[in-house]
Design a protein around this motif. Structure first.
Motif, mmCIF file in Angstrom:
data_model
loop_
_atom_site.group_PDB
_atom_site.id
_atom_site.type_symbol
_atom_site.label_atom_id
_atom_site.label_comp_id
_atom_site.label_asym_id
_atom_site.label_seq_id
_atom_site.Cartn_x
_atom_site.Cartn_y
_atom_site.Cartn_z
ATOM 1 N N ASP A 16 35.938 85.024 67.933
ATOM 2 C CA ASP A 16 35.392 83.918 67.137
ATOM 3 C C ASP A 16 36.289 82.686 67.234
ATOM 4 O O ASP A 16 35.793 81.556 67.331
ATOM 5 N N ILE A 17 37.582 82.879 67.201
ATOM 6 C CA ILE A 17 38.519 81.759 67.334
ATOM 7 C C ILE A 17 38.392 81.126 68.710
ATOM 8 O O ILE A 17 38.350 79.892 68.836
ATOM 9 N N GLN A 18 38.309 81.958 69.732
ATOM 10 C CA GLN A 18 38.137 81.424 71.080
ATOM 11 C C GLN A 18 36.846 80.604 71.168
ATOM 12 O O GLN A 18 36.843 79.517 71.759
ATOM 13 N N GLN A 19 35.770 81.114 70.587
ATOM 14 C CA GLN A 19 34.493 80.405 70.619
ATOM 15 C C GLN A 19 34.576 79.102 69.833
ATOM 16 O O GLN A 19 34.045 78.077 70.264
ATOM 17 N N PHE A 20 35.258 79.126 68.700
ATOM 18 C CA PHE A 20 35.430 77.921 67.901
ATOM 19 C C PHE A 20 36.147 76.836 68.709
ATOM 20 O O PHE A 20 35.710 75.684 68.728
ATOM 21 N N PHE A 21 37.239 77.200 69.353
ATOM 22 C CA PHE A 21 37.978 76.220 70.144
ATOM 23 C C PHE A 21 37.110 75.653 71.266
ATOM 24 O O PHE A 21 37.152 74.454 71.548
ATOM 25 N N GLU A 31 43.377 85.183 74.798
ATOM 26 C CA GLU A 31 43.458 86.116 73.678
ATOM 27 C C GLU A 31 44.769 85.976 72.916
ATOM 28 O O GLU A 31 44.781 86.044 71.683
ATOM 29 N N ILE A 32 45.873 85.806 73.642
ATOM 30 C CA ILE A 32 47.172 85.712 72.972
ATOM 31 C C ILE A 32 47.226 84.463 72.102
ATOM 32 O O ILE A 32 47.675 84.507 70.951
ATOM 33 N N ALA A 33 46.746 83.332 72.618
ATOM 34 C CA ALA A 33 46.731 82.096 71.835
ATOM 35 C C ALA A 33 45.836 82.249 70.608
ATOM 36 O O ALA A 33 46.208 81.830 69.502
ATOM 37 N N ALA A 34 44.675 82.857 70.787
ATOM 38 C CA ALA A 34 43.757 83.054 69.663
ATOM 39 C C ALA A 34 44.364 84.007 68.636
ATOM 40 O O ALA A 34 44.239 83.789 67.428
ATOM 41 N N GLU A 35 45.048 85.039 69.094
ATOM 42 C CA GLU A 35 45.705 85.965 68.179
ATOM 43 C C GLU A 35 46.824 85.260 67.419
ATOM 44 O O GLU A 35 47.021 85.494 66.222
ATOM 45 N N ASN A 36 47.542 84.371 68.083
ATOM 46 C CA ASN A 36 48.592 83.603 67.413
ATOM 47 C C ASN A 36 48.002 82.711 66.327
ATOM 48 O O ASN A 36 48.585 82.565 65.246
ATOM 49 N N VAL A 37 46.858 82.093 66.608
ATOM 50 C CA VAL A 37 46.171 81.272 65.604
ATOM 51 C C VAL A 37 45.781 82.148 64.413
ATOM 52 O O VAL A 37 45.996 81.787 63.249
ATOM 53 N N LEU A 38 45.207 83.305 64.699
ATOM 54 C CA LEU A 38 44.801 84.228 63.644
ATOM 55 C C LEU A 38 46.002 84.650 62.800
ATOM 56 O O LEU A 38 45.944 84.621 61.564
#
Length: 78
Positions: A16-21, A31-38
């Motif tokens: 969801d974060i990846q899709q939002f960006f 995935e790593i960047a999105a996980e860091n955001v999460l």
């Protein structure tokens, strides 16, 4: 961190974060960047959402106990 993610929920949140960006900024993040955001938002905001949930729950319990109290007074014999 208060929140323990189930793997499938965390994986979905990352997607969801990846899709939002992508949708909002036209950026593809991994995935790593999105996980860091999460992780960042969970650590920074998680406690505020948790505390608000506790306050909301307390208000619901108070309302219900008030209703039970009213029902018990209505059962009093006069």
């Amino acid at each position: 961190m208060l929140l323990q993610w189930k793997k499938e929920h965390k994986d979905q949140a990352i997607r969801d974060i990846q899709q939002f960006f992508y949708d909002e900024r036209g950026e593809e993040i991994g995935e790593i960047a999105a996980e860091n955001v999460l992780d960042f938002f969970s650590a920074q905001l998680g406690q505020h959402f948790y505390n608000q949930g506790i306050k909301d729950s307390l208000n619901v319990v108070r309302d219900r106990l008030g209703a039970v109290e009213d029902d018990l007074y209505a059962l009093e014999r006069k």
